[in-house]
Design an enzyme around this catalytic site. Structure first.
Site, mmCIF file in Angstrom:
data_model
loop_
_atom_site.group_PDB
_atom_site.id
_atom_site.type_symbol
_atom_site.label_atom_id
_atom_site.label_comp_id
_atom_site.label_asym_id
_atom_site.label_seq_id
_atom_site.Cartn_x
_atom_site.Cartn_y
_atom_site.Cartn_z
ATOM 1 N N HIS A 151 94.987 39.863 -25.855
ATOM 2 C CA HIS A 151 94.163 40.010 -25.491
ATOM 3 C C HIS A 151 92.585 39.598 -25.180
ATOM 4 O O HIS A 151 91.950 38.487 -24.261
ATOM 5 C CB HIS A 151 93.650 41.352 -24.575
ATOM 6 C CG HIS A 151 92.556 42.362 -23.413
ATOM 7 N ND1 HIS A 151 94.084 42.333 -22.510
ATOM 8 C CD2 HIS A 151 91.417 42.028 -23.693
ATOM 9 C CE1 HIS A 151 92.661 42.672 -22.092
ATOM 10 N NE2 HIS A 151 91.640 42.860 -22.207
ATOM 11 N N GLU A 152 92.246 39.165 -26.432
ATOM 12 C CA GLU A 152 90.700 39.054 -26.425
ATOM 13 C C GLU A 152 90.613 37.589 -26.328
ATOM 14 O O GLU A 152 90.069 37.219 -26.050
ATOM 15 C CB GLU A 152 89.918 39.575 -27.303
ATOM 16 C CG GLU A 152 89.987 41.309 -27.867
ATOM 17 C CD GLU A 152 89.159 41.243 -26.384
ATOM 18 O OE1 GLU A 152 88.672 40.605 -25.831
ATOM 19 O OE2 GLU A 152 89.584 42.813 -26.347
ATOM 20 N N HIS B 192 91.060 36.061 -22.436
ATOM 21 C CA HIS B 192 89.671 35.906 -22.378
ATOM 22 C C HIS B 192 88.763 34.891 -22.915
ATOM 23 O O HIS B 192 88.325 33.837 -22.011
ATOM 24 C CB HIS B 192 88.691 37.878 -22.803
ATOM 25 C CG HIS B 192 88.713 38.531 -22.234
ATOM 26 N ND1 HIS B 192 89.098 38.008 -20.581
ATOM 27 C CD2 HIS B 192 89.296 40.028 -22.561
ATOM 28 C CE1 HIS B 192 89.317 40.206 -20.151
ATOM 29 N NE2 HIS B 192 89.300 40.431 -21.512
ATOM 30 N N HIS C 213 90.557 39.681 -16.367
ATOM 31 C CA HIS C 213 91.304 41.226 -16.408
ATOM 32 C C HIS C 213 92.226 40.390 -14.867
ATOM 33 O O HIS C 213 92.430 39.109 -14.017
ATOM 34 C CB HIS C 213 90.853 41.642 -16.799
ATOM 35 C CG HIS C 213 90.101 42.213 -17.263
ATOM 36 N ND1 HIS C 213 88.686 43.397 -17.649
ATOM 37 C CD2 HIS C 213 90.704 42.637 -18.898
ATOM 38 C CE1 HIS C 213 88.468 43.204 -18.751
ATOM 39 N NE2 HIS C 213 89.346 42.561 -20.071
ATOM 40 N N TYR D 70 94.939 46.451 -16.749
ATOM 41 C CA TYR D 70 93.705 47.267 -16.475
ATOM 42 C C TYR D 70 94.999 48.508 -17.429
ATOM 43 O O TYR D 70 96.252 47.850 -16.137
ATOM 44 C CB TYR D 70 93.316 48.107 -15.953
ATOM 45 C CG TYR D 70 91.186 47.694 -16.012
ATOM 46 C CD1 TYR D 70 90.903 46.773 -17.314
ATOM 47 C CD2 TYR D 70 90.368 47.765 -15.941
ATOM 48 C CE1 TYR D 70 89.482 46.524 -17.215
ATOM 49 C CE2 TYR D 70 89.723 47.781 -15.779
ATOM 50 C CZ TYR D 70 88.355 46.725 -16.123
ATOM 51 O OH TYR D 70 87.587 45.843 -16.797
#
Lengths: 656, 46
Positions: A89-90, A93, A99, A148
């Protein structure tokens, strides 16, 4: 994020700072392997490139979005962030992704319940217009690892994000792995056409059998069929979905003679990394003397027609289910994989079947724990210790014995799968180092999707820290016969089981029942043990680094340190060893940089501007001189010519 | 230095915490929960 300036090169330089937890370091490398398997993004240890990602243990888990062009770009993997999907996930980014629920069309798919958001946290539910953020023509993805969860920033118990299709309310927020659309989006953003470590997948659904060929020198053939009366009743690809739909390959050993051979060869395969893992599902409904031989045909200059090498033989009693097999290969050259079925000496009622083959340039897991009749276990297992399942004893490559404990209905919450690791007493304990130092035990619940690229397997790692002690002052990872309790194997043998480490929230039952975690009423837990002690020191500014290892981690080597100290890079330059020679990697920022053999010279953007202006003025001056000289010469020439013409005219006038 | 732990380690303290829960518990006020913005720009938009 829109803008080419935010894109990284396909191979991203990285640094793992020493502040990181050891488990996090190992997991980051595993996350990189997932990127390599599913996308064209690769990672390499930083060697002085202008921009790179520096992963460190900061407070929390966070990243910048896209490449910021600022040299060292931080990415934090703090306490409790050492989970593979969090790392994915990071890094997504960092690669340029916001997101999922902030995309411009999100209101068509989710509703943000503003009154349920904690006061002051409303800005976490931003939406970007399509001039800022591009969804790359990929449908809204409830299953994205970038979405999310429904509980994000809620002020009570009601969800802050409600999916417009209710069935997806518990799908959002998965932290297992990249979704299929995550991969598609990343591949579109970075123009990927292939991946680094994927080689081939085949579920035999198409009649071309993925380009596999029957060898002509055998006396039997593999057949592409949907069912065998003595098993398997269905293929593995569509088990539990449809009967008589999916195909598999079958070598019938119920007829013919002892020693009959059916040889199947894959198409040519071209390796990049030199190590591969062949994984396939296998069903033996033949006899205990039937054999499946796995081999390779390697093509080199010396052997242009291919040299056959036997790798492994699979033989055993007939069973009534699909088994999972892994065969490690180490092929540096062009090769084919060879499946050879041989009819044995005893009576057979069926034959040998294979399905869902995957070949990738990855490491094979060390052990497979196959748990059958899982649906019944899920329905009947009690909460806590009484519902625990213990794996058979496994050994790490160095010889540490361990066991995995699975709590089908959890240890504390009834709707969670819990998983723990125990060191147990083993045959090699007297020769091993204790407390067990820096072994990373990785446990994977396999998503049995036929295509390895579309699997979302659930992975957790536990790393043994030799300094950890319990409340009694005992080393946590000491010898199990010293710190463990007595336990008994099903055959009655007594052994010692050390304390456990793991998670009570490995996977919710809801997610467990999704995808292909349970197939043919079975689950597979794959176990791997890596020695990660070489990751204790990973920062390159420790004066010297050796060439990257297969895991592409910069490691320090004492012998090279002296060479680098003597070399003496100036201005904070980093000394690295390339081809056994010291080389300085010079610090650089956007506006300035050091250069020269030992970083002794400084360059700035201003210098370039001065040089550019001076060069322009110089060129202008030279051109001006040339123009003036040319004009003067031409003027002189024409003046002379005009004078000559005038005297001629006067002469003519006089003669008239 | 040795670190003292109990006889059982639950890496998640029996709670399924997402990235945003971890960052929130630390009191971080990051943009959208886990995003850092460039220097000179606020972490959160007003």
């Amino acid at each position: 994020i829109i803008g080419n300036q935010y894109r990284w090169p396909h191979t991203i330089p990285y640094v793992l700072e020493d502040s990181l937890d050891m488990n996090a370091k190992g997991l980051i490398l595993k996350a990189f392997e997932r990127y390599r398997l599913k996308t064209c993004i690769d990672f390499k240890p930083w060697e002085g490139e202008a921009n790179y990602i520096s992963v460190f243990k900061g407070s929390g888990c966070w990243s910048y979005v896209g490449k910021r062009q600022g040299g060292r770009q931080e990415l934090s993997i703090g306490a409790n962030c050492d989970r593979i999907a969090t790392i994915e996930h990071e890094f997504l980014h960092a690669l340029g992704f916001w997101h999922e629920q902030s995309r411009s069309d999100r209101d068509d798919y989710v509703t943000i319940m503003r009154d349920r958001i904690q006061a002051g946290k409303e800005s976490n539910f931003n939406k970007y217009d399509d001039k800022t953020s591009d969804f790359l023509n990929i449908p809204y993805d409830y299953n994205s690892v970038m979405h999310y969860s429904k509980t994000a920033f809620m002020n009570g118990t009601e969800p802050t994000i409600v999916t417009n299709i209710p069935a997806f309310i518990d799908v959002i927020g998965q932290r297992i792995d990249f979704s299929e659309y995550d991969i598609q989006k990343l591949s579109r953003l970075y123009n990927c056409s292939s991946s680094l470590s994927f080689m081939d997948t085949c579920s035999f659904e198409l009649p071309n059998v993925c380009g596999m060929i029957q060898n002509t020198e055998d006396n039997a053939d593999w057949q592409r069929i949907t069912q065998v009366s003595s098993g398997p009743q269905t293929d593995h690809t569509y088990t539990g979905v449809c009967q008589e739909t999916g195909y598999f390959l079958h070598f019938n050993t119920s007829t013919g003679n002892q020693g009959d051979r059916a040889v199947l060869e894959s198409r040519f395969l071209y390796p990049k990394r030199g190590f591969q893992c062949l994984q396939f599902f296998y069903y033996n409904s033949g006899s205990e003397t039937d054999q499946l031989n796995i081999g390779v045909k390697e093509y080199t200059v010396a052997n242009p027609n291919g040299a056959y090498r036997h790798i492994e033989t699979i033989q055993g009693s007939p069973v009534s289910y699909w088994e999972l097999h892994h065969i490690p290969l180490n092929m540096p050259n062009k090769f084919r994989v060879v499946f050879e079925g041989i009819k044995g000496s005893t009576t057979s009622n069926g034959g040998l079947s294979i399905d869902d083959i995957n070949l990738s340039e990855t490491q094979c897991p060390h052990h497979v724990w196959h748990i059958r009749n899982f649906t019944e276990l899920l329905a009947s297992s009690p909460l806590g210790e009484a519902g625990s399942l213990y794996s058979p004893p496994f050994y790490s490559p160095e010889g540490y014995a361990f066991q995995i404990a699975l709590y089908v209905n959890g240890t504390t919450s009834p709707f969670n799968l819990a998983i723990y690791l125990h060191l147990i007493s083993g045959a090699n304990d007297n020769t091993l180092q204790w407390p067990c130092p820096w072994k990373q035990f990785t446990m994977v619940l396999l998503d049995q999707h036929p295509d390895i690229r579309q699997r979302m397997s659930n992975l957790r790692s536990i790393t043994t820290d030799p300094n950890e002690v319990d409340f009694s002052g005992n080393y946590y990872w000491d010898r199990p016969d010293k710190v463990g309790t007595e336990a008994t194997f099903p055959n009655g043998t007594k052994f010692m089981r050390g304390p456990r480490s793991g998670t009570s929230v490995f996977l919710t039952h809801q997610r467990l029942k999704s995808r292909d975690f349970i197939k043919d009423d079975s689950i597979f837990i794959l176990a791997t043990v890596d020695d990660i002690s070489h990751l204790i020191s990973t920062e390159p500014n420790l004066t010297a680094t050796s060439a990257p290892t297969t895991n592409q981690v910069a490691t320090t080597t004492t012998s090279m340190v002296d060479v680098c100290i003597d070399y003496g890079c100036k201005n904070n330059g980093t000394c690295v060893i390339v081809d056994r020679k010291p080389i300085c990697r010079c610090p650089a920022e956007v506006d300035w940089w050091y250069m020269g053999e030992k970083c002794e010279e400084k360059g700035t953007r201003q210098d370039i501007a001065v040089i550019a202006v001076a060069s322009s003025l110089c060129v202008f001056g030279v051109m001006l001189i040339i123009t003036i000289v040319t004009t003067c010469c031409l003027k002189k020439k024409y003046k002379k010519q005009m004078q000559a013409n005038r005297s001629l005219e006067l002469k003519n006038a006089t003669s008239f | 230095q040795p670190v003292q732990v109990s006889l059982e380690i639950d890496e998640d303290d029996e709670t399924d915490r997402d990235i945003f829960d971890i960052n929130e518990a630390l009191g971080l006020n990051l943009f959208e929960g886990d995003i850092r913005l460039d220097n000179g720009r606020p972490e959160r938009n007003s």
